[in-house]
Design a protein around this motif. Sequence first.
Motif, PDB file in Angstrom:
ATOM      1  N   UNK A 238      42.712  48.602  56.492  1.00  0.00           N
ATOM      2  CA  UNK A 238      41.661  47.815  55.862  1.00  0.00           C
ATOM      3  C   UNK A 238      42.299  46.648  55.127  1.00  0.00           C
ATOM      4  N   UNK A 239      41.473  45.638  54.823  1.00  0.00           N
ATOM      5  CA  UNK A 239      41.894  44.501  54.008  1.00  0.00           C
ATOM      6  C   UNK A 239      41.078  44.554  52.726  1.00  0.00           C
ATOM      7  N   UNK A 240      41.733  44.609  51.602  1.00  0.00           N
ATOM      8  CA  UNK A 240      41.035  44.748  50.331  1.00  0.00           C
ATOM      9  C   UNK A 240      41.005  43.462  49.536  1.00  0.00           C
ATOM     10  N   UNK A 241      39.937  43.299  48.737  1.00  0.00           N
ATOM     11  CA  UNK A 241      39.866  42.221  47.755  1.00  0.00           C
ATOM     12  C   UNK A 241      39.386  42.848  46.448  1.00  0.00           C
ATOM     13  N   UNK A 242      38.912  42.063  45.510  1.00  0.00           N
ATOM     14  CA  UNK A 242      38.591  42.575  44.186  1.00  0.00           C
ATOM     15  C   UNK A 242      37.471  43.604  44.203  1.00  0.00           C
ATOM     16  N   UNK A 243      36.438  43.363  45.011  1.00  0.00           N
ATOM     17  CA  UNK A 243      35.253  44.229  44.940  1.00  0.00           C
ATOM     18  C   UNK A 243      34.765  44.702  46.303  1.00  0.00           C
ATOM     19  N   UNK A 244      35.587  44.552  47.336  1.00  0.00           N
ATOM     20  CA  UNK A 244      35.137  44.923  48.680  1.00  0.00           C
ATOM     21  C   UNK A 244      36.331  45.126  49.588  1.00  0.00           C
ATOM     22  N   UNK A 245      36.054  45.699  50.750  1.00  0.00           N
ATOM     23  CA  UNK A 245      37.064  45.817  51.800  1.00  0.00           C
ATOM     24  C   UNK A 245      36.431  45.369  53.115  1.00  0.00           C
TER      25      UNK A 245
END
Length: 271
Positions: free
Chosen positions: A104-111
């Motif tokens: 997965x690719x993650x960011x601050x509030x989502x993937x």
Amino acid sequence: MLVGDAYVAVTTHGAPRGRLVRIPLDSPGDPGAWTELVPGGDVVLTGVTLAGDRLVLGELVDTVSRIRILDLDGAELGEVPVPGAGSVSSVAQGVVALGVMDQVVGCEDAITFGYTSYTQSPTVYHYALASGELTALQGAGHTLPGLVTSRVWATSKDGTRIPCTLVHRADLDRTRPQPTLIHGYGGFNVAELASYLGPLAAFVEAGGIYAHAHLRGGGEFGLEWWDGGRLHNKQNTFDDLYAIAEQLIADGVTVPERLSRWRRWEPRRAR
């Protein structure tokens, strides 16, 4: 993956199917100083990603992908509702190279992640961590209704049980032998998982059976599965394939004259 003053990672040290640990940066070479966040077990841990203040853990449960959301201490906060029993990876091709490829690719509030199955074409999804909303972002949207999967097991030459997933029409007459294509890879610690049938869809919809053999040498069941089909143990990969073929014949799924092996892909080496 750096989290504060520590490194959080999946390791096979002390757990052949992986465990999640927090490694202090001032003593990374001392396993005794590591903090175990998720212990090893029957589930294969494929990787971990940071998304805000949460950990996103990729897993394989009997060759099926699962994504769990954890807090920074490893406590489970929830599970991502993937569309079905398929495979998750950053490229949505049904292949997970353990220890190499992020799922997965993650960011601050989502993937975001790619998903595919035997009956669904590759699709990229966005999952909002706060709301739990799963949204399809990109993909052809092709599905193959009316197909089902089942699992058979064979015993290889050395006594190891080898699984194989069958894909066929739900209304197929299983009381008599049917044309069957068997496929297996078993190499390089690559977990070759469920992926869209694509060009094989016509064969299966016409009444054929696709048999996906999960051979040793791959990464579907962790380090021991990989080691069991590499180097001096490579013959096991072929023995596993033969055992699956013999089991399909013994079970009446097919007969020798209606059974063939199909090779989907092979890695290419530079010349």
